[in-house]
Write an enzyme that holds these catalytic residues in place. Structure first.
Site, short mmCIF file in Angstrom:
data_model
loop_
_atom_site.label_atom_id
_atom_site.label_comp_id
_atom_site.label_asym_id
_atom_site.label_seq_id
_atom_site.Cartn_x
_atom_site.Cartn_y
_atom_site.Cartn_z
N CYS A 1 -51.15 50.49 90.19
CA CYS A 1 -50.48 51.65 89.61
C CYS A 1 -49.44 51.15 88.60
O CYS A 1 -49.23 49.95 88.44
CB CYS A 1 -49.84 52.51 90.70
N ASP B 1 -46.78 71.07 78.96
CA ASP B 1 -45.79 70.67 77.95
C ASP B 1 -44.76 71.77 77.84
O ASP B 1 -45.10 72.94 77.74
CB ASP B 1 -46.47 70.43 76.59
N ASN C 1 -42.37 59.13 77.74
CA ASN C 1 -41.12 59.28 78.44
C ASN C 1 -41.19 58.48 79.74
O ASN C 1 -42.04 58.73 80.58
CB ASN C 1 -41.00 60.79 78.69
N ARG D 1 -48.83 64.10 63.26
CA ARG D 1 -49.66 63.40 64.24
C ARG D 1 -50.21 64.30 65.35
O ARG D 1 -51.16 63.93 66.03
CB ARG D 1 -48.89 62.24 64.88
N CYS E 1 -24.89 55.84 57.49
CA CYS E 1 -26.19 55.53 58.06
C CYS E 1 -26.90 56.86 58.30
O CYS E 1 -26.55 57.86 57.70
CB CYS E 1 -26.06 54.72 59.36
N SER F 1 -41.95 68.49 62.13
CA SER F 1 -42.07 67.03 62.16
C SER F 1 -43.16 66.56 63.13
O SER F 1 -43.47 65.38 63.19
CB SER F 1 -40.74 66.39 62.55
N ASN F 2 -43.76 67.47 63.91
CA ASN F 2 -44.85 67.10 64.81
C ASN F 2 -46.20 67.05 64.10
O ASN F 2 -47.12 66.36 64.54
CB ASN F 2 -45.01 68.14 65.94
N CYS G 1 -29.27 54.24 65.29
CA CYS G 1 -29.69 55.44 64.57
C CYS G 1 -31.13 55.29 64.15
O CYS G 1 -31.71 56.18 63.57
CB CYS G 1 -28.85 55.65 63.32
ZN LIG Z 1 -48.59 50.28 92.90
#
Ligand SMILES: [Zn+2]
Lengths: 436, 155
Positions: free
Chosen positions: A186, A68, A137, A79, A393, A75-76, A203
């Protein structure tokens, strides 16, 4: 008289481990030694990675890699349960490594503070028997799947969002003779093409509950333990974890879906077989396309938009369309009466809003802008028709859409939106205004 | 005319396009015009209008949903004549690919689920470095061409 223990069983475990792991070692078919010999790499020490790492370390997985590049933020903590207030600002890989060392000092922990890239992925992942995808991601998800195929490793993949989650093991060893080349599909077999990124600016950030990422992260750890110890299917004792991973006799490709509010909350879905034509895992001669030349980011639709930065762009040309936080404050403090229109979702409006502002969520506004023209927004009457309207907003993107919608519906009076949204308001005008 | 009843489940955010309702019970005609799945009007009367019909299949249902259930932004549901990439279609908890995809003939009582399975919006700002790093590490690749090769022939 020599030890009465069977020399082929768990004799190589340190004596204290019998006490430490006894409660799981007495489970039928459980191989503690296999766990101790195994190496697992967790990509992403966030909402999924933290609980996964916690259980892998506690269960006695011998070697754990943590990849990582990010640092711990306040804010992490809601969780990402291995990180602490005291470790805000330090790399997540180090914070998580520290945490699991405290759980199990015998674990060989290998933190890597690097972003996974096509250039380094194979080298970083190759030393490990099993890969856990705990990222959120899309380009990295494709990259991990492709590299897992290249290395011949199973990839235990988790995802969680809002109150839902998913678990799937890609490239899962299957019974030989299943006609699929001994492997499950996969990620690319399932999703040959990524979805187009949303075209419309937003937003709104989707939330997630820590207990939900916890459910999925725990399941990823469980899946890894099942595969390593052979609980996934009957498996002859093997000294080589990797040899064993090639010869599992059970395992049907499936995807587990979790939805906290649904009844039943868990659902197992039977998945397709590996595609012989898959660009990544397809059979020699049948493969369509290749993956060597892929730019993963471009493949997934390009850079993710930084909506916060975008909301701060004042816009070319028409300077009159937008207003900065300080200028809005001056207007609000003057005697002039104005209309403040907040286009965030109702829940976010409920968290915090400017006094006197009216909430019309962007979805409702765009669906029928003429229903929300100023004269219809209040029943005060004719005098208010010419009131200036200021649209706000969270970050300053949706408010621009709202201004466009109001103008095209023929709004009267001045209509502007707040540059940078309430985030900018909190930064530039009112430090006591909540930032979420 | 005879009809079949289906339960439609939506998830992964796809429900937001369908009045934010995750579960829908719908009734559709059991036979539909052959051309219907390409340009469905969804109206049962059309099914009997001119000649040839076929049993209602999943391809038909996708267009029926677009025309009768969808509330906004059809392009986020249907693309190139099928569901948008990233949406997993399930027939009674089984990947639709195992059931013949669009050609699966719907049965009364079927539960059809459409789930966005890849959608990653959590922490949109924290991952930028990953993107940058990936972008930097790549020499310019012939994306368009590679992409077409990957997509391959339509299923
Ligand atoms: Zn595959």
């Amino acid at each position: 008289m020599t030890s009465s223990a069977d020399p082929t069983s768990e004799t190589r475990l340190p004596l204290e481990d019998y006490k430490r792991y006894g409660r799981q070692m007495i489970l039928d078919g459980f191989g503690q030694l296999k766990l101790q010999q195994a190496s697992v790499v967790v990509v992403g020490a966030g909402g999924l990675g933290c609980p996964a790492l916690q259980y892998l370390a506690a269960a006695g997985v011998g070697t754990i890699g943590i990849i990582d590049h990010d640092t711990v933020e306040l804010s992490n903590l809601q969780r990402q349960i291995l990180h602490t207030e005291a470790r805000i600002g330090i790399p997540k890989a180090l914070s998580a490594a520290e945490a699991i060392k405290q759980i199990n000092s015998h674990t060989r922990v290998q933190p890597v503070i690097e972003a996974l890239t096509p250039a380094n992925a194979a080298a970083l992942l190759a030393p490990y028997d099993l890969i856990l995808d705990c990222t959120d991601n899309l380009p990295v998800r494709y990259l991990l799947s492709d590299v897992a195929i290249g290395l011949g490793r199973p990839l235990v993949s988790g995802a969680a969002q809002q109150l839902d989650g998913q678990l799937c093991t890609y490239n899962l060893p299957l019974a030989s003779g299943s006609g699929t080349g001994g492997r499950g599909p996969c990620f690319r077999c399932l999703f040959p093409r990524p979805p187009a990124p949303d075209m419309v600016g937003s937003c709104e950030e989707l939330g997630v509950l820590g207990a939900v990422t916890g459910v999925i992260g725990n399941l990823q750890a469980l899946e890894a333990i099942k595969i390593i110890t052979g609980l996934h299917g009957e498996c002859a004792y093997s000294t080589s974890i990797r040899a064993q991973l090639m010869t599992l006799v059970d395992g049907r490709p499936s995807l587990l879906m979790y939805s906290a509010l649904a009844m039943p909350p868990f659902r197992s879905v039977k998945l397709r077989a590996r595609r012989p034509t898959c660009a990544a895992c397809g059979d020699e001669g049948q493969r369509i396309g290749g993956i060597e030349e892929i730019d993963y980011v471009a493949f997934c639709g390009g850079q993710r938009t930084d909506w916060e930065a975008k909301g701060l762009v004042e816009g070319g040309g028409s300077v009159t369309r937008r207003i900065r936080a300080k200028a809005l404050k001056t207007i609000l403090e003057s005697e002039k009466s104005v209309r403040i229109l907040d286009v965030r979702p109702r829940t976010e409006f409920g968290i915090c809003h400017l006094p006197g502002s009216i909430n019309i969520p962007i979805k409702d506004l765009v669906a029928n802008p003429s229903a929300h023209l100023p004269s219809d927004m209040s029943s005060v009457g004719e005098a208010h028709k010419e009131l200036d309207t200021y649209v706000i907003c969270r970050l300053g993107n949706d408010s621009q859409l709202a201004v466009d919608a109001l103008r095209s519906a023929g709004v009267k009076g001045n209509v502007k939106d707040l540059v940078g949204g309430l985030r900018a308001w909190a930064r530039e005008v009112d430090e006591s205004f909540p930032v979420y | 005319m005879s009809t079949i009843s289906l339960k439609i489940e939506l998830g992964g955010g796809l429900e937001l396009l369908f009045s934010s309702q995750r579960s829908h019970r719908v009734t559709i005609p059991s036979r539909v015009p052959i051309s219907e799945s390409r340009a469905a009007s969804g109206s049962p009367e059309d099914a009997t209008a001119d000649g040839e019909t076929k049993p209602a299949d999943l391809a038909y249902l996708i267009f029926w949903m677009r025309d009768n259930l969808l509330k906004e932004r059809a392009e986020l549901f249907v693309e190139n004549g099928t569901v948008r990439p990233g949406v997993l279609v399930l027939v009674n908890d089984t990947d639709w690919e195992l059931e013949g995809e669009g050609e699966y003939q719907l049965q009364d009582g079927d539960e059809i689920a459409h789930v966005i399975s890849i959608n990653f919006k959590e922490n949109p700002f924290e991952e930028d470095q990953v993107y940058d790093a990936i972008a930097e590490s790549n020499v310019e690749a012939p994306i368009e061409q590679t992409f077409l090769e990957i997509v391959g022939p339509a299923p």
